[in-house]
Design a protein around this motif. Structure first.
Motif, PDB file in Angstrom:
ATOM      1  N   ILE A 183       0.837  -1.217   0.094  1.00  0.00           N
ATOM      2  CA  ILE A 183      -0.164  -0.019   0.058  1.00  0.00           C
ATOM      3  C   ILE A 183       1.009   1.204   0.098  1.00  0.00           C
ATOM      4  CG2 ILE A 183      -1.665   1.423   1.254  1.00  0.00           C
ATOM      5  CD1 ILE A 183      -2.739  -1.460   2.369  1.00  0.00           C
ATOM      6  N   VAL A 184       1.950   1.253   0.885  1.00  0.00           N
ATOM      7  CA  VAL A 184       2.663   2.590   0.923  1.00  0.00           C
ATOM      8  C   VAL A 184       3.420   2.790  -0.599  1.00  0.00           C
ATOM      9  CG1 VAL A 184       4.840   3.346   1.808  1.00  0.00           C
ATOM     10  CG2 VAL A 184       3.371   2.307   3.416  1.00  0.00           C
ATOM     11  N   GLY A 210      -2.762  -3.192  11.787  1.00  0.00           N
ATOM     12  CA  GLY A 210      -4.163  -2.659  11.276  1.00  0.00           C
ATOM     13  C   GLY A 210      -4.281  -1.181  11.273  1.00  0.00           C
ATOM     14  N   ALA A 211      -3.830  -0.713  12.632  1.00  0.00           N
ATOM     15  CA  ALA A 211      -3.934   0.976  12.580  1.00  0.00           C
ATOM     16  C   ALA A 211      -3.101   1.659  11.594  1.00  0.00           C
ATOM     17  CB  ALA A 211      -3.725   1.329  13.970  1.00  0.00           C
ATOM     18  N   LEU A 212      -1.954   1.187  11.511  1.00  0.00           N
ATOM     19  CA  LEU A 212      -0.843   1.861  10.282  1.00  0.00           C
ATOM     20  C   LEU A 212      -1.447   1.707   8.888  1.00  0.00           C
ATOM     21  CD1 LEU A 212       2.342   0.750  11.937  1.00  0.00           C
ATOM     22  CD2 LEU A 212       1.373   3.101  11.747  1.00  0.00           C
ATOM     23  N   ILE A 213      -2.140   0.460   8.781  1.00  0.00           N
ATOM     24  CA  ILE A 213      -2.741   0.389   7.209  1.00  0.00           C
ATOM     25  C   ILE A 213      -3.857   1.462   7.043  1.00  0.00           C
ATOM     26  CG2 ILE A 213      -4.152  -1.225   5.824  1.00  0.00           C
ATOM     27  CD1 ILE A 213      -2.591  -3.617   6.991  1.00  0.00           C
ATOM     28  N   ILE A 214      -4.668   1.401   8.201  1.00  0.00           N
ATOM     29  CA  ILE A 214      -5.672   2.666   7.962  1.00  0.00           C
ATOM     30  C   ILE A 214      -5.117   4.007   8.096  1.00  0.00           C
ATOM     31  CG2 ILE A 214      -7.540   3.716   9.251  1.00  0.00           C
ATOM     32  CD1 ILE A 214      -8.272   0.892  10.622  1.00  0.00           C
ATOM     33  N   GLY A 215      -4.051   4.251   8.831  1.00  0.00           N
ATOM     34  CA  GLY A 215      -3.520   5.571   8.795  1.00  0.00           C
ATOM     35  C   GLY A 215      -2.932   5.812   7.466  1.00  0.00           C
ATOM     36  N   VAL A 216      -2.394   4.861   6.754  1.00  0.00           N
ATOM     37  CA  VAL A 216      -1.687   5.115   5.507  1.00  0.00           C
ATOM     38  C   VAL A 216      -2.689   5.131   4.533  1.00  0.00           C
ATOM     39  CG1 VAL A 216      -0.326   3.900   3.634  1.00  0.00           C
ATOM     40  CG2 VAL A 216       0.637   3.774   5.779  1.00  0.00           C
ATOM     41  N   ILE A 217      -3.670   4.648   4.448  1.00  0.00           N
ATOM     42  CA  ILE A 217      -4.739   4.484   3.730  1.00  0.00           C
ATOM     43  C   ILE A 217      -5.589   5.948   3.508  1.00  0.00           C
ATOM     44  CG2 ILE A 217      -6.937   3.770   2.866  1.00  0.00           C
ATOM     45  CD1 ILE A 217      -6.260   1.043   3.492  1.00  0.00           C
ATOM     46  N   VAL A 218      -5.733   6.403   4.968  1.00  0.00           N
ATOM     47  CA  VAL A 218      -6.548   7.750   5.072  1.00  0.00           C
ATOM     48  C   VAL A 218      -5.645   8.877   4.474  1.00  0.00           C
ATOM     49  CG1 VAL A 218      -7.300   9.460   6.859  1.00  0.00           C
ATOM     50  CG2 VAL A 218      -7.777   7.023   6.904  1.00  0.00           C
ATOM     51  N   ASN A 219      -4.148   8.756   5.008  1.00  0.00           N
ATOM     52  CA  ASN A 219      -3.400   9.868   4.404  1.00  0.00           C
ATOM     53  C   ASN A 219      -3.324   9.782   3.019  1.00  0.00           C
ATOM     54  OD1 ASN A 219      -0.286  10.567   3.595  1.00  0.00           O
ATOM     55  ND2 ASN A 219      -0.613  11.642   5.705  1.00  0.00           N
ATOM     56  N   GLY A 220      -3.149   8.578   2.521  1.00  0.00           N
ATOM     57  CA  GLY A 220      -3.040   8.600   0.971  1.00  0.00           C
ATOM     58  C   GLY A 220      -4.158   9.172   0.057  1.00  0.00           C
ATOM     59  N   TRP A 228     -15.334   9.277   1.627  1.00  0.00           N
ATOM     60  CA  TRP A 228     -14.828   8.122   1.325  1.00  0.00           C
ATOM     61  C   TRP A 228     -14.289   7.284   2.413  1.00  0.00           C
ATOM     62  CZ3 TRP A 228     -17.156   5.504  -2.300  1.00  0.00           C
ATOM     63  CH2 TRP A 228     -17.937   6.138  -3.645  1.00  0.00           C
ATOM     64  N   GLN A 229     -13.502   7.872   3.107  1.00  0.00           N
ATOM     65  CA  GLN A 229     -12.636   7.230   4.312  1.00  0.00           C
ATOM     66  C   GLN A 229     -13.420   6.339   4.950  1.00  0.00           C
ATOM     67  OE1 GLN A 229     -10.799  10.207   6.409  1.00  0.00           O
ATOM     68  NE2 GLN A 229      -9.758  11.392   4.732  1.00  0.00           N
ATOM     69  N   THR A 230     -14.739   6.575   5.588  1.00  0.00           N
ATOM     70  CA  THR A 230     -15.847   5.827   6.303  1.00  0.00           C
ATOM     71  C   THR A 230     -16.155   4.756   5.522  1.00  0.00           C
ATOM     72  OG1 THR A 230     -16.226   7.667   7.594  1.00  0.00           O
ATOM     73  CG2 THR A 230     -17.710   5.826   7.871  1.00  0.00           C
ATOM     74  N   VAL A 231     -16.402   4.850   4.073  1.00  0.00           N
ATOM     75  CA  VAL A 231     -16.975   3.685   3.173  1.00  0.00           C
ATOM     76  C   VAL A 231     -15.866   2.800   3.181  1.00  0.00           C
ATOM     77  CG1 VAL A 231     -17.635   3.249   0.819  1.00  0.00           C
ATOM     78  CG2 VAL A 231     -18.327   5.411   2.125  1.00  0.00           C
ATOM     79  N   ILE A 232     -14.628   3.383   2.757  1.00  0.00           N
ATOM     80  CA  ILE A 232     -13.662   2.253   2.555  1.00  0.00           C
ATOM     81  C   ILE A 232     -13.210   1.427   3.791  1.00  0.00           C
ATOM     82  CG2 ILE A 232     -10.902   2.023   2.124  1.00  0.00           C
ATOM     83  CD1 ILE A 232     -11.424   4.322   0.097  1.00  0.00           C
ATOM     84  N   ILE A 233     -13.164   2.029   4.998  1.00  0.00           N
ATOM     85  CA  ILE A 233     -12.891   1.443   6.358  1.00  0.00           C
ATOM     86  C   ILE A 233     -14.155   0.371   6.731  1.00  0.00           C
ATOM     87  CG2 ILE A 233     -12.645   1.635   8.632  1.00  0.00           C
ATOM     88  CD1 ILE A 233     -11.248   4.281   8.250  1.00  0.00           C
ATOM     89  N   GLY A 234     -15.340   0.836   6.233  1.00  0.00           N
ATOM     90  CA  GLY A 234     -16.387  -0.141   6.681  1.00  0.00           C
ATOM     91  C   GLY A 234     -16.343  -1.679   5.532  1.00  0.00           C
ATOM     92  N   VAL A 235     -15.926  -1.167   4.443  1.00  0.00           N
ATOM     93  CA  VAL A 235     -15.539  -2.396   3.505  1.00  0.00           C
ATOM     94  C   VAL A 235     -14.487  -3.108   3.939  1.00  0.00           C
ATOM     95  CG1 VAL A 235     -14.729  -2.994   1.330  1.00  0.00           C
ATOM     96  CG2 VAL A 235     -16.456  -1.214   1.573  1.00  0.00           C
ATOM     97  N   ILE A 236     -13.371  -2.541   4.567  1.00  0.00           N
ATOM     98  CA  ILE A 236     -12.236  -3.351   5.137  1.00  0.00           C
ATOM     99  C   ILE A 236     -12.744  -4.400   6.230  1.00  0.00           C
ATOM    100  CG2 ILE A 236     -10.043  -3.245   6.239  1.00  0.00           C
ATOM    101  CD1 ILE A 236      -9.432  -0.600   4.687  1.00  0.00           C
ATOM    102  N   ILE A 237     -13.621  -3.565   7.250  1.00  0.00           N
ATOM    103  CA  ILE A 237     -13.889  -4.570   8.248  1.00  0.00           C
ATOM    104  C   ILE A 237     -14.751  -5.815   7.815  1.00  0.00           C
ATOM    105  CG2 ILE A 237     -15.745  -4.525  10.298  1.00  0.00           C
ATOM    106  CD1 ILE A 237     -14.931  -1.621  10.716  1.00  0.00           C
ATOM    107  N   ALA A 238     -15.795  -5.392   6.718  1.00  0.00           N
ATOM    108  CA  ALA A 238     -16.691  -6.488   6.200  1.00  0.00           C
ATOM    109  C   ALA A 238     -15.599  -7.762   5.526  1.00  0.00           C
ATOM    110  CB  ALA A 238     -17.411  -5.800   5.166  1.00  0.00           C
TER     111      ALA A 238
END
Length: 337
Positions: free
Chosen positions: A35-36, A294-304, A314-324
């Motif tokens: 991801i990075v 897991g938290a770093l992955i979320i942090g990198v995605i949000v920052n990216g 869209w951040q909330t949408v993507i995080i919801g999809v990741i949880i599912a």
């Protein structure tokens, strides 16, 4: 079988159950690198020292909440009040700090900050204790108990502030919270790292952890083995509250103000980080390292996404999809077992 043998058996079983998580954490680390790398290709300079420091600094909020959430989820519970606890702790700490500093008490920035920190920790302790008592004494399910505290903490946050930021802190507070040393480190990053090491040692190398995993695997068997289940659960929820309070303190130190909006929906990110990290929502499995990744992955995605100019909604949408996706993968694994 003696009580000590039973506890040892529970601990051994817990360790065996966590062995597959090593492979999963390696996969998480690989995923984080990919991801990075992808964001670096899309946005040259993504891996600059300033941006890496920014990602780590912003991620401390989720990481600390995820550490507390990990403990709760391993026991088979859940705490959806961690974000609201962060918010109320930060606000009360900010109010104490500002009022003491402006009240003519003659205290400097550091003594005022110390009193603010103690007030914030007291809030985290009380909320965690209330959650624990509802779960252990009143026999309220963890989801409902912490949902109630989420409502109480969120309401009190806005009652205390009328929805307005708490300003008037000494400028040195924000300076301490954002000063960068050794290229990428800041005080919040350092505090988070120290707490992560301590929580990880207690969870994975001490009796505290063996009892935690034993309760999550089979609370009835743990009780039969002599583990004080209710008292231990109470400690778990108090620790989750205290870690949330520390996060609240670090947030207002970074911002230089207390915001009533801080912590809103942060429980979603924390739970996502824990689930991505391999913890089972059914209890009995999980690691601090996995939750950190897991938290770093979320942090990198949000920052990216921010760097890429994508709308924050869209951040909330993507995080919801990741949880599912993470939960579905866990279910497939359980079905194979």
């Amino acid at each position: 079988m003696s009580s000590s043998s039973a506890v040892a058996g529970q601990g051994g079983a817990a360790w065996l159950a966590r062995r597959p998580l090593v492979k999963q954490q390696l996969m998480l680390l690989l995923g984080l690198v990919i991801i990075v790398g992808a964001f670096e290709i899309l946005n040259v300079g993504f891996l600059s020292a300033d941006n890496v420091s920014s990602i780590l600094q912003d991620s401390t909020e989720t990481i600390l909440l995820a550490f507390g959430e990990t403990l709760v989820i391993i026991t088979g519970g859940i705490d959806i009040s961690v974000g609201a606890t962060l918010g109320l702790s930060g606000i009360l700490g900010s109010l104490v700090l500002v009022n003491v500093n402006q009240g003519g008490a003659g205290l400097g920035a550091f003594p005022s900050l110390l009193l603010g920190v103690l007030a914030a920790l007291a809030v985290g302790f009380v909320i965690g204790l209330a959650n624990g008592l509802m779960v252990t004494k009143a026999k309220v399910t963890p989801f409902i108990a912490t949902l109630a505290m989420l409502g109480v903490a969120t309401g009190l946050t806005f009652v205390l502030t009328n929805g307005v930021d708490v300003s008037g802190m000494s400028p040195s507070i924000a300076t301490w919270g954002n000063h960068v040393f050794l290229g990428i480190l800041t005080l919040p990053i350092l505090v988070t790292a120290i707490l992560g090491i301590l929580v990880g040692l207690f969870l994975h190398c001490a009796r505290f952890g063996r009892w935690t995993f034993a309760i999550g695997s089979n609370a009835r068997a743990a009780r039969g083995a002599g583990i004080p289940v209710q008292r231990h659960l109470l400690k778990i929820y108090v620790l989750a509250g205290l870690l949330s309070a520390v996060s609240g303190v670090l947030v207002f130190m970074r911002l230089g103000t207390g915001s009533p909006l801080e912590g809103a929906n942060d429980e979603l990110n924390a739970i996502a980080a824990v689930v991505i990290g391999g913890a089972s929502l059914f209890g009995g499995t999980g690691t601090i390292l996995g939750s950190l990744l897991g938290a770093l992955i979320i942090g990198v995605i949000v920052n990216g996404l921010i760097v890429a100019g994508i709308q924050p909604y869209w951040q909330t949408v993507i995080i919801g999809v990741i949880i599912a996706v993470a939960v579905m993968m866990q279910e497939r694994g359980r079905a194979r077992d």
